[in-house]
Motif scaffolding. Structure first.
Motif, PDB file in Angstrom:
ATOM      1  N   GLN A  76       0.882  -1.189   0.095  1.00 39.16           N
ATOM      2  CA  GLN A  76      -0.185   0.176  -0.118  1.00 39.16           C
ATOM      3  C   GLN A  76       1.170   1.430  -0.024  1.00 39.16           C
ATOM      4  OE1 GLN A  76      -2.443  -0.412   3.546  1.00 39.16           O
ATOM      5  NE2 GLN A  76      -4.317  -1.246   2.338  1.00 39.16           N
ATOM      6  N   ARG A  77       0.355   2.130  -0.539  1.00 37.04           N
ATOM      7  CA  ARG A  77       0.997   3.483  -0.629  1.00 37.04           C
ATOM      8  C   ARG A  77       0.031   4.676  -0.108  1.00 37.04           C
ATOM      9  NH1 ARG A  77       4.600   0.497  -0.821  1.00 37.04           N
ATOM     10  NH2 ARG A  77       6.277   0.445  -2.285  1.00 37.04           N
ATOM     11  N   LEU A  78       0.270   5.734   0.397  1.00 38.50           N
ATOM     12  CA  LEU A  78      -0.511   7.158   0.697  1.00 38.50           C
ATOM     13  C   LEU A  78      -0.275   7.911  -0.151  1.00 38.50           C
ATOM     14  CD1 LEU A  78      -0.452   7.265   4.768  1.00 38.50           C
ATOM     15  CD2 LEU A  78      -2.266   6.445   3.169  1.00 38.50           C
ATOM     16  N   PHE A  79      -1.554   8.700  -0.843  1.00 39.61           N
ATOM     17  CA  PHE A  79      -1.354   9.879  -1.509  1.00 39.61           C
ATOM     18  C   PHE A  79      -2.030  10.927  -0.727  1.00 39.61           C
ATOM     19  CE2 PHE A  79      -3.791  12.755  -4.081  1.00 39.61           C
ATOM     20  CZ  PHE A  79      -3.050  13.268  -5.095  1.00 39.61           C
ATOM     21  N   SER A  80      -1.531  11.771  -0.605  1.00 37.31           N
ATOM     22  CA  SER A  80      -1.703  13.199   0.265  1.00 37.31           C
ATOM     23  C   SER A  80      -2.669  14.117  -0.702  1.00 37.31           C
ATOM     24  CB  SER A  80      -0.462  13.976   0.685  1.00 37.31           C
ATOM     25  OG  SER A  80      -0.905  15.211   1.533  1.00 37.31           O
ATOM     26  N   GLY A  81      -3.779  13.874  -0.403  1.00 32.33           N
ATOM     27  CA  GLY A  81      -5.031  14.516  -1.232  1.00 32.33           C
ATOM     28  C   GLY A  81      -6.238  13.993  -1.229  1.00 32.33           C
ATOM     29  N   SER A  82      -7.179  14.433  -2.087  1.00 29.81           N
ATOM     30  CA  SER A  82      -8.369  13.745  -2.233  1.00 29.81           C
ATOM     31  C   SER A  82      -8.656  12.877  -3.342  1.00 29.81           C
ATOM     32  CB  SER A  82      -9.588  15.067  -2.582  1.00 29.81           C
ATOM     33  OG  SER A  82      -9.333  15.496  -3.902  1.00 29.81           O
ATOM     34  N   LEU A  83      -9.449  12.477  -3.365  1.00 33.38           N
ATOM     35  CA  LEU A  83      -9.789  10.937  -4.304  1.00 33.38           C
ATOM     36  C   LEU A  83     -10.212  11.696  -5.646  1.00 33.38           C
ATOM     37  CD1 LEU A  83     -10.224   7.857  -4.557  1.00 33.38           C
ATOM     38  CD2 LEU A  83     -12.599   8.226  -4.388  1.00 33.38           C
ATOM     39  N   LYS A  84     -10.696  12.782  -5.620  1.00 31.19           N
ATOM     40  CA  LYS A  84     -11.311  13.669  -6.749  1.00 31.19           C
ATOM     41  C   LYS A  84      -9.887  13.913  -7.674  1.00 31.19           C
ATOM     42  CE  LYS A  84     -13.792  17.339  -8.731  1.00 31.19           C
ATOM     43  NZ  LYS A  84     -14.697  18.275  -8.616  1.00 31.19           N
TER      44      LYS A  84
END
Length: 514
Positions: A440-448
């Motif tokens: 898994q990785r994390l993306f800093s922001g919204s799904l949109k």
């Protein structure tokens, strides 16, 4: 949109049928008229305010309908024969005079009323009403012949009408407008039906994707409404006699507008060659026909019939050349309209005209609604095909040169191949990215914002999930998932069940089929 079009048009049809079912005819009152009788006419002398003897050499005998007070100053004597059944009614009586004139009326030697002031000098004539009634005391009535004398002049107006006098007779006392309210309820209901059709077409016309001819169809309904209202105005309002000229002019203009719009709707709808030339030819022919015909009833009929017959012939020729069913349907509709209008041309200026017009507009609107529904269905199919092609193209690009996704976390920058991403799940201010190696990785922001950086192979299937459609194995029913907002779920990479929202399920199903 297709359902809305069907419902709105069904409402229109139900409204018209309901209006026609509840329409009633007005009851005509008992009348004794002098319309078909001979009358004695004498030109009035300047400043002559009392009736002549009617034995003067310049006097002549004519029919009532031949009376022409336009630009004249006349004295007229008529004999009105009253029978015993009328006297037995013992009702309040009135003498009715309908015509383009100012008038004074004498009944058995007694002046019973005045409508304006007749005079030889136009500047000294006070304009009267078009349709008036004068109270007749019962003591003036007698069995058998009764003498009626009219004092008439008509120096105002714009037209020289061929029949300026319409009616003269005695009947039960009432409003003069009542005589023009036969079929008034039917007419008002037809007006309402046409207004419903106008609203329906206006709603279609304001849309950017609306065909150009729909706006002309709206104008057709507008002109039909204008003409019907002008016809009804004589029964709704009492007006000065010069307005009758303006009213007749506006009626012919409305009929002409309807005819020209009908011509252009059909020419543009079926893309007839040289349609601008045909429109010009039809317009000029209609104008010339209207100009040379002397009677306004026939002018009104010709203003519609000339372009209607022209477009019937043009479409008939196209049917002969193309042999298409759609064109044939329109030709049959127009041919029936032309035949009914020609057969009833003598009464074309009456309520029958609006039965014919409303029926024509009803049929055209039915055809328009059917074609609109078919057009929407075709557009929907085309959009589905476009979406499938775009998805295939995105798949091809991802397989040949997978786009990269750059992640910044804890001061480090990591670049991922989007082909290695299975799905993305919103988690507050972050998005969890699940990879094919179960990492898994994390993306800093919204799904949109993440969706904007991913290729078209990623689809939002739920408010919290983006799925790589290349990794989808199956679409299952909602019975296997605990998420009440979902209508089903996707099996991705054989290990994960991703919920699919009810709103997005049809679109997801279409893409999976692709």
């Amino acid at each position: 949109m297709q359902q809305i079009s069907q419902l709105s048009f069904r409402f229109y049809l139900i409204a018209i049928l309901g209006l026609m079912c509840f329409a009633k005819q007005a009851v005509a009152r008992d009348l004794i008229s002098i319309d078909a009788q001979a009358v004695k006419v004498c030109p009035a002398q300047f400043e002559q305010n009392v009736p002549p003897t009617f034995s003067e050499p310049e006097c002549k005998t004519i029919r009532f309908y031949e009376l022409n007070p336009q630009n004249n100053h006349l004295w007229v004597k008529a004999i009105l024969t009253i029978n015993q059944p009328y006297l037995d009614l013992q009702q309040a009586s009135a003498f009715y005079l309908f015509g383009k004139t100012s008038s004074e009326v004498y009944f058995n030697g007694v002046k019973i009323g005045q409508n304006g002031t007749p005079h030889s000098n136009p500047e000294r004539e006070f304009v009267g009403k078009m349709d008036v009634r004068f109270y007749v005391p019962n003591e003036l009535l007698k069995l058998g012949p009764n003498e009626v004398i009219f004092h008439l002049s008509s120096h105002h107006g714009w037209l020289d009408l061929s029949s300026p006098m319409h009616f003269a007779g005695i009947g039960e006392y009432g409003s003069s407008q009542d005589f023009f309210q036969n079929n008034m309820l039917v007419s008002l209901l037809l007006l309402g039906a046409l207004l419903i059709g106008a609203v329906y077409l206006a709603a279609l016309s304001i849309k950017a994707q609306s065909p150009h001819h729909e706006r002309w169809l709206f104008l057709m309904v507008f002109f039909a409404i204008a003409q019907l209202f002008l016809e009804l105005s004589r029964g709704l309002f009492q007006y000065d006699y010069p307005f009758q000229d303006l009213r007749l002019i506006l009626i012919v203009i409305s009929a002409f507008g309807f005819g020209v719009c009908l011509l252009w709707v059909c020419l543009s709808k079926f893309a007839i060659l040289y349609r601008q030339i045909w429109l010009l030819l039809g317009t000029v022919t209609s104008v010339m026909t209207i100009y040379f015909i002397p009677w306004f009833d026939v002018k009104t009929a010709a203003a519609i019939l000339v372009p209607a017959i022209m477009v019937t012939v043009l479409l008939g020729w196209q049917v002969y050349l193309q042999r298409t069913q759609t064109l044939l349907t329109y030709v049959v509709i127009l041919l029936l309209f032309d035949l009914v209008a020609l057969i009833t041309v003598a009464t074309f200026h009456s309520i029958l005209f609006y039965y014919i017009i409303t029926a024509l507009m009803m049929v055209l609107l039915i055809k328009q609604a059917q074609e609109l529904i078919a057009h929407k269905a075709t557009l929907a199919d085309e959009q589905k095909q476009i979406a499938k092609l775009e998805f295939r193209l995105a798949q091809s690009v991802q397989h040949q040169a997978p786009p990269k996704l750059t992640l910044n976390s804890a001061g480090q920058t990591e670049i991922l191949n989007t082909a290695d991403i299975i799905f993305c799940k919103a988690a507050g201010d972050y998005v969890d990215i699940m990879l094919t190696d179960n990492k898994q990785r994390l993306f800093s922001g919204s799904l949109k914002s993440l969706q904007l950086q991913l290729p078209d192979t990623f689809m939002k299937v739920h408010r919290s999930y983006l799925v790589n459609l290349d990794c989808v194995n199956a679409l299952k029913s909602a019975a296997k998932t605990s998420d009440s907002s979902s209508a089903g779920f996707l099996i991705v990479d054989n290990n994960h069940a991703i919920p699919v929202s009810r709103r997005l399920l049809p679109q997801v199903r279409e893409v999976i089929k692709a």
